[in-house]
Write an enzyme that holds these catalytic residues in place. Structure first.
Site, mmCIF file in Angstrom:
data_model
loop_
_atom_site.group_PDB
_atom_site.id
_atom_site.type_symbol
_atom_site.label_atom_id
_atom_site.label_comp_id
_atom_site.label_asym_id
_atom_site.label_seq_id
_atom_site.Cartn_x
_atom_site.Cartn_y
_atom_site.Cartn_z
ATOM 1 N N SER A 54 0.864 -1.184 0.000
ATOM 2 C CA SER A 54 0.000 0.000 0.000
ATOM 3 C C SER A 54 0.894 1.225 0.000
ATOM 4 C CB SER A 54 -0.929 -0.016 1.209
ATOM 5 O OG SER A 54 -0.158 -0.099 2.374
ATOM 6 N N GLY B 52 1.949 3.062 -2.236
ATOM 7 C CA GLY B 52 2.922 3.192 -3.315
ATOM 8 C C GLY B 52 4.218 2.429 -3.095
ATOM 9 N N GLU C 276 -11.947 3.410 -5.853
ATOM 10 C CA GLU C 276 -11.024 4.252 -6.630
ATOM 11 C C GLU C 276 -11.246 4.015 -8.114
ATOM 12 O OE1 GLU C 276 -6.832 4.498 -5.402
ATOM 13 O OE2 GLU C 276 -7.431 3.219 -3.741
ATOM 14 N N GLU D 27 -9.327 0.220 -7.668
ATOM 15 C CA GLU D 27 -9.192 -0.515 -6.396
ATOM 16 C C GLU D 27 -10.381 -0.208 -5.511
ATOM 17 O OE1 GLU D 27 -4.812 -1.292 -4.943
ATOM 18 O OE2 GLU D 27 -5.546 0.670 -4.394
ATOM 19 N N ASP E 112 -7.988 6.969 2.697
ATOM 20 C CA ASP E 112 -7.163 8.130 3.083
ATOM 21 C C ASP E 112 -7.606 9.404 2.361
ATOM 22 O OD1 ASP E 112 -6.081 7.212 0.670
ATOM 23 O OD2 ASP E 112 -4.066 6.866 1.474
ATOM 24 N N THR E 113 -7.931 9.316 1.073
ATOM 25 C CA THR E 113 -8.338 10.530 0.343
ATOM 26 C C THR E 113 -9.652 11.093 0.888
ATOM 27 O OG1 THR E 113 -9.545 9.275 -1.325
ATOM 28 C CG2 THR E 113 -7.233 9.728 -1.797
ATOM 29 N N ARG F 8 3.266 9.632 6.374
ATOM 30 C CA ARG F 8 2.218 10.637 6.564
ATOM 31 C C ARG F 8 2.041 10.878 8.057
ATOM 32 N NH1 ARG F 8 -2.910 8.333 4.733
ATOM 33 N NH2 ARG F 8 -1.883 8.059 2.752
HETATM 34 P P1 AMP Z 1 -2.772 1.939 -6.253
HETATM 35 O O1 AMP Z 1 -1.899 1.597 -5.089
HETATM 36 O O2 AMP Z 1 -3.047 0.795 -7.156
HETATM 37 O O3 AMP Z 1 -4.022 2.684 -5.829
HETATM 38 O O4 AMP Z 1 -1.958 2.996 -7.133
HETATM 39 C C1 AMP Z 1 -1.606 4.258 -6.611
HETATM 40 C C2 AMP Z 1 -1.718 5.329 -7.683
HETATM 41 O O5 AMP Z 1 -0.840 5.061 -8.782
HETATM 42 C C3 AMP Z 1 -3.091 5.455 -8.304
HETATM 43 O O6 AMP Z 1 -3.941 6.216 -7.479
HETATM 44 C C4 AMP Z 1 -2.750 6.134 -9.619
HETATM 45 O O7 AMP Z 1 -2.493 7.508 -9.456
HETATM 46 C C5 AMP Z 1 -1.443 5.457 -9.997
HETATM 47 N N1 AMP Z 1 -1.728 4.241 -10.808
HETATM 48 C C6 AMP Z 1 -1.862 2.989 -10.349
HETATM 49 N N2 AMP Z 1 -2.146 2.132 -11.348
HETATM 50 C C7 AMP Z 1 -2.216 2.850 -12.471
HETATM 51 C C8 AMP Z 1 -2.465 2.547 -13.841
HETATM 52 N N3 AMP Z 1 -2.697 1.297 -14.247
HETATM 53 N N4 AMP Z 1 -2.434 3.569 -14.744
HETATM 54 C C9 AMP Z 1 -2.185 4.833 -14.337
HETATM 55 N N5 AMP Z 1 -1.912 5.185 -13.075
HETATM 56 C C10 AMP Z 1 -1.921 4.225 -12.139
#
Ligand code: AMP
Length: 413
Positions: free
Chosen positions: A169, A171, A283, A300, A307-308, A385
């Protein structure tokens, strides 16, 4: 044991710390759990906070707390049998979900359902449910457990693509692979950062989205017997992420009515499939440009506050945390009202510290219509954070500027 999550909230509601108290056990005690705990306490619920480290944010406001590995099924069962909670409320994904499934079968209430916690524990369960079972639009994807599988997945999906550990999670371990030169580093990073026993990765096609939103979706008990679970939506929340982690969010995020309907349709489909009651953060990516027919992609879902969604602490009459507590306690949701345009901006630590201190708090609060939440995390590390600035404005732009200004004045040392 009373399974209060499965019935409207008209049962016994004893006072906290008495034999009849209504007990909520939080699995995960971060900043989102802290707000859930506070809302539950406001309704006279007894709160027990659990996490892997002492003095976690929710532990600082709960009636009691326990420190244990929540991936350890025996430890999890032990604390649940000892505390006898009416509601078991996960705040994180990394849990011994097989144990939660057993416990649910024995009659314990897992929010929203034990299956939802298992399906959202890693990216594979939820992605396959959304794309393969429900047919919801998602980015193209493949999973890989070994380097040759990973190379094959990259070749099949094509560049640019996004590589993420299946279990992570904020990132962690996530990379945007733009060219062939990025491919090997993305594998190493994802593989090393992946948590849990499953070191697999997902390779996702990069979606050129115009906007990404969180649609907070609430499934609540009907207040009239015989009717079905009701679904409610909050106004959409726009957000901006960096390195896979959220930096700012705002509400409302303007969408045309057709796009909003598509978003709500996807959110209802996925939350109905997960079942149970509570608030979910769905999301979504919105692509196609403002004047074209827009495509909405499912990304997702969190079966819990998001969090947002912290922006709702200022922008709505009821925050996402209050809505979650109401829904899981069988209470009516009522009308969700947006007060004014609002925004949130995160406050991150810049370095490791075992006793973080904050400066600039007074100056930050000179920003009009602003508020601060400092989470009280006992330790800091780079990009952790540590707090969030919240602000209202007469427009979303004004609220965003104020929240960012407020956050930028606070420094973590
Ligand atoms: P996630 O942990 O999967 O929610 O990814 C975190 C963030 O990365 C997302 O909120 C997007 O900003 C970006 N992201 C994730 N997957 C993609 C994707 N397939 N294409 C574009 N941006 C992505």
């Amino acid at each position: 044991m009373t399974n209060v999550a499965n019935q409207p909230g008209n049962g016994v509601w004893g006072t906290p710390l008495s034999a009849d108290s209504k007990r909520l056990l939080l699995l995960g005690s971060g900043e989102l759990g802290r707000e859930v705990a506070l809302e539950a306490i406001r309704l006279g619920i007894e709160v027990i906070a659990v996490d892997a480290y002492a003095n976690a944010p929710a532990m600082q406001v709960a009636h009691r707390s326990h420190v244990l590995s929540m991936l350890d099924g025996r430890a999890l069962r032990h604390v649940i049998e000892q505390e006898h909670p009416d509601l078991i409320v996960p705040e994180v994904e990394a849990l011994a979900t097989e144990t939660l499934i057993e416990l649910e079968a024995e009659g314990w209430s897992i929010i929203p359902t034990a299956l939802a916690t298992r399906l959202t524990m890693d990216r594979e369960g939820i992605r396959r449910l959304a794309a393969e079972e429900l047919g919801l639009p998602t980015s193209p994807y493949q999973f890989a457990a070994t380097e040759p599988e990973y190379q094959a997945a990259i070749a099949a999906i094509g560049l640019p693509c996004v590589v993420k550990p299946v279990m992570s999670s904020s990132g962690k371990g996530q990379s945007l692979v733009k060219t062939a030169a990025d491919v090997d580093a993305a594998w190493t990073y994802a593989f090393e950062a992946g948590r849990g026993k499953d070191p697999r990765v997902i390779v996702e096609g990069f979606v050129e989205f115009d906007t990404e939103i969180t649609l907070l979706t609430i499934r609540s008990h009907p207040q009239l017997s015989g009717s079905k679970t009701t679904t409610h939506f909050c106004p959409p929340i726009g957000h901006r992420q960096e390195a896979g982690d959220y930096r700012e969010s705002w509400q409302p995020c303007a969408l045309n009515s057709t796009t909003l309907e598509k978003c709500q349709h996807i959110a209802k489909a996925i939350t109905d499939a997960l079942g149970g009651v509570g608030l979910f953060g769905v999301e979504l990516f919105i692509a196609g440009g403002p004047n074209k027919k827009q495509t909405v992609y499912f990304s997702e879902v969190s079966p819990r506050p998001h969090d947002t969604g912290m922006v709702t602490m200022v922008s709505q009459n009821m925050s996402e945390f209050e809505l979650h507590v109401r829904a899981i306690s069988g209470l009516p949701i009522g009308e969700i009202e947006q007060i004014r345009p609002g925004a949130s901006a995160v406050i991150l630590a810049s370095e490791i510290s075992n006793s973080p201190t904050f400066t600039g708090v007074a100056e930050a609060l000179t920003v009009p219509s602003s508020k601060l939440r400092l989470f009280g995390k006992p330790r800091a590390h780079k990009n952790r954070r540590m707090g969030v600035a919240l602000a209202l404005g007469s427009t979303v732009e004004e609220a965003r500027t104020r929240a960012s200004d407020c956050a930028s004045k606070v420094a973590v040392h």
